[in-house]
Design an enzyme around this catalytic site. Structure first.
Site, PDB file in Angstrom:
ATOM      1  N   ASP A  42       1.152  -1.072   0.270  1.00  0.00           N
ATOM      2  CA  ASP A  42       0.240  -0.290  -0.088  1.00  0.00           C
ATOM      3  C   ASP A  42       0.754   1.281  -0.269  1.00  0.00           C
ATOM      4  OD1 ASP A  42      -2.323  -1.283  -0.068  1.00  0.00           O
ATOM      5  OD2 ASP A  42      -2.435  -1.243   2.311  1.00  0.00           O
ATOM      6  N   ARG A  61      -0.064   5.225  17.098  1.00  0.00           N
ATOM      7  CA  ARG A  61      -0.589   6.433  16.288  1.00  0.00           C
ATOM      8  C   ARG A  61       0.039   7.320  16.489  1.00  0.00           C
ATOM      9  NH1 ARG A  61       0.016   2.716  12.511  1.00  0.00           N
ATOM     10  NH2 ARG A  61      -1.843   1.016  12.648  1.00  0.00           N
ATOM     11  N   ASP A  78      -7.792   3.628  12.509  1.00  0.00           N
ATOM     12  CA  ASP A  78      -6.295   4.812  12.855  1.00  0.00           C
ATOM     13  C   ASP A  78      -5.662   5.694  11.798  1.00  0.00           C
ATOM     14  OD1 ASP A  78      -4.695   2.932  14.041  1.00  0.00           O
ATOM     15  OD2 ASP A  78      -4.595   0.904  12.235  1.00  0.00           O
ATOM     16  N   SER A 101      -5.291  -9.362   8.126  1.00  0.00           N
ATOM     17  CA  SER A 101      -4.691  -7.470   7.920  1.00  0.00           C
ATOM     18  C   SER A 101      -4.067  -7.403   9.236  1.00  0.00           C
ATOM     19  CB  SER A 101      -5.884  -6.335   7.982  1.00  0.00           C
ATOM     20  OG  SER A 101      -5.077  -5.610   8.723  1.00  0.00           O
TER      21      SER A 101
HETATM   22  N1  ARG Z   1      -9.197  -1.946  15.868  1.00  0.00           N
HETATM   23  C1  ARG Z   1      -7.873  -2.219  16.480  1.00  0.00           C
HETATM   24  C2  ARG Z   1      -7.820  -0.351  17.107  1.00  0.00           C
HETATM   25  O1  ARG Z   1      -8.493   0.117  16.687  1.00  0.00           O
HETATM   26  C3  ARG Z   1      -6.378  -2.652  16.046  1.00  0.00           C
HETATM   27  C4  ARG Z   1      -6.722  -1.692  14.851  1.00  0.00           C
HETATM   28  C5  ARG Z   1      -5.180  -2.558  13.812  1.00  0.00           C
HETATM   29  N2  ARG Z   1      -5.067  -1.920  12.510  1.00  0.00           N
HETATM   30  C6  ARG Z   1      -4.557  -2.730  11.518  1.00  0.00           C
HETATM   31  N3  ARG Z   1      -4.460  -2.483  10.488  1.00  0.00           N
HETATM   32  N4  ARG Z   1      -4.777  -3.837  11.562  1.00  0.00           N
HETATM   33  O2  ARG Z   1      -6.509  -0.357  17.349  1.00  0.00           O
END
Ligand code: ARG
Length: 395
Positions: free
Chosen positions: A13, A93, A122, A174
């Protein structure tokens, strides 16, 4: 030429995003990569970024800062979203947002960009972070707007532009990983009835395959900071990485949950966070021993709120920062030792000790050494129950 600083992971990506930003926006692309989980090969990452068209790369090992400024406050807050998820991705993040803003300022870039999708939390954490830290920066999220609708289309684009594509078969999941934990979603996990297959887990052993005998470990805290493991001094990063390894062998810290995303949807997620599970338990067990009832009960309420603020991308907000000061306020007392038993998927606190302990064996005991004033209890109950006695009499 105007510049953009892109949060670059080295994956398909963000590699396509480098080229795409150059083509569509005519921007000079500067790539920023932070290591807060595994330290990958920095040279390889730089090479990939350059091959995709980056003019400059920043590859930085930020584990120490991540542990000190992001993990430690979350540990002190006992932060777990919806009672389970220790927020590893959610605290990673804002660190990325902070450094994107820093590098953009240094490079005099007008834009920052990231590889988050339009459906997740995110994007919120990065963009709200950026807007809080530097509202002048313009944000581009290629994945929300570009024309590719599948991985195959991205691969075609990459091939056409000689962007290196990893030969290894992409994981069906993912995954986002840092030292505080790993988040795994998508693929077969999207069916909430299906048990996660063993191959979905990365950091922990299946409880069926853990050692037969339990293992005991001791964690020593000084002013809220875990400083020794089994009597040996450790930096915070080393402490966390060691615990991931040790507790991971015992299958500790697996979570399987349906969670409420900020963007309104429910998602099925699995997490692994062996060190976070052990440290969150150890810290709160020690706090239970050194703090009074009112403090502990109140903290549980605001801890829930804190986790929501962090999950919702409000890391740099005033309430979140004020709560940090509250959680910090008593850490001096959180000094002592905790004994944890690791056994087939569980970490259990089995011993605690502190020079600040408020626990009194003389008051608690049922033996002959008891010093509790039993007679005083009678008057206490009379007064405590008075309002209800009054109500009952009026009925
Ligand atoms: N759902 C979790 C959160 O909002 C994890 C997000 C994970 N991101 C990913 N790119 N797999 O913190």
């Amino acid at each position: 030429m105007k510049k953009v600083v892109l949060a670059y992971s080295g994956g398909l990506d963000t590699s396509c995003a480098v080229k795409w930003l150059k083509e569509k926006y005519r921007l000079e692309v500067i790539c920023f990569s932070a290591f807060i989980g595994e330290v990958k090969d920095p040279e390889k990452l730089r090479r990939r970024a350059r091959q995709a068209g980056a003019s400059k790369t920043y590859v930085e090992n930020l584990k120490t800062e991540f542990a000190r400024d992001f993990i430690l406050p979350s540990l002190w807050a006992h932060a777990r979203y919806e009672g389970k998820y220790p927020l590893a991705t959610a605290i990673g993040r804002p660190l990325i947002a902070k450094h994107l803003a820093r590098i953009a300022e240094k490079e005099k870039a007008d834009y920052v960009a990231h590889g988050c999708t339009g459906k997740g939390n995110d994007q919120v954490r990065i963009e709200v972070g950026i807007r809080t830290l530097n509202p002048k920066l313009k944000i581009i999220a290629p994945l929300r707007v570009w024309e590719f609708s599948s991985r195959e289309e991205e691969i075609d684009y990459a091939r056409k532009h000689k962007i290196p594509v990893d030969a290894t078969k992409a994981s069906p999941y993912s995954i986002d990983k840092n030292i505080w934990g790993i988040a795994i979603e998508a693929g077969i996990l999207e069916n909430p009835w299906t048990e996660p297959p063993e191959d979905a887990y990365v950091m922990t052993r299946s409880p069926a395959k853990t050692p037969k005998k339990p293992r005991y470990i001791t964690i020593e805290f000084s002013r809220g900071v875990p400083v020794k493991l089994n009597g040996v001094h450790k930096s915070l990063v080393d402490m966390i990485e060691s615990l991931n390894r040790i507790a991971g062998i015992y299958g500790v810290g697996r979570f399987d949950m349906i969670e409420n995303r900020l963007v309104g949807i429910k998602s099925r997620e699995i997490y692994e966070a062996p060190a976070a599970e052990v440290l969150l338990q150890a810290h709160s067990e020690l706090e239970s021993m050194v703090m009074d009832r009112e403090f502990i009960h109140y903290k549980r309420v605001v801890s829930e709120k804190y986790a929501q603020l962090v999950y919702f991308g409000l890391w740099f907000s005033p309430l979140k920062q004020a709560l940090d000061q509250f959680f910090k306020s008593n850490q001096r007392r959180v000094t002592g030792r905790i004994r944890i038993k690791l056994d087939r998927g569980h970490a259990t606190c089995v011993g605690r000790e502190s020079s600040y302990s408020l626990y009194s064996e003389k008051l608690a005991t049922y033996s002959a050494d008891d010093q509790f004033d039993h007679k005083a209890a009678e008057g206490f109950m009379k007064v405590w129950g008075l309002p209800y006695e009054g109500m009952a009499k009026r009925r």
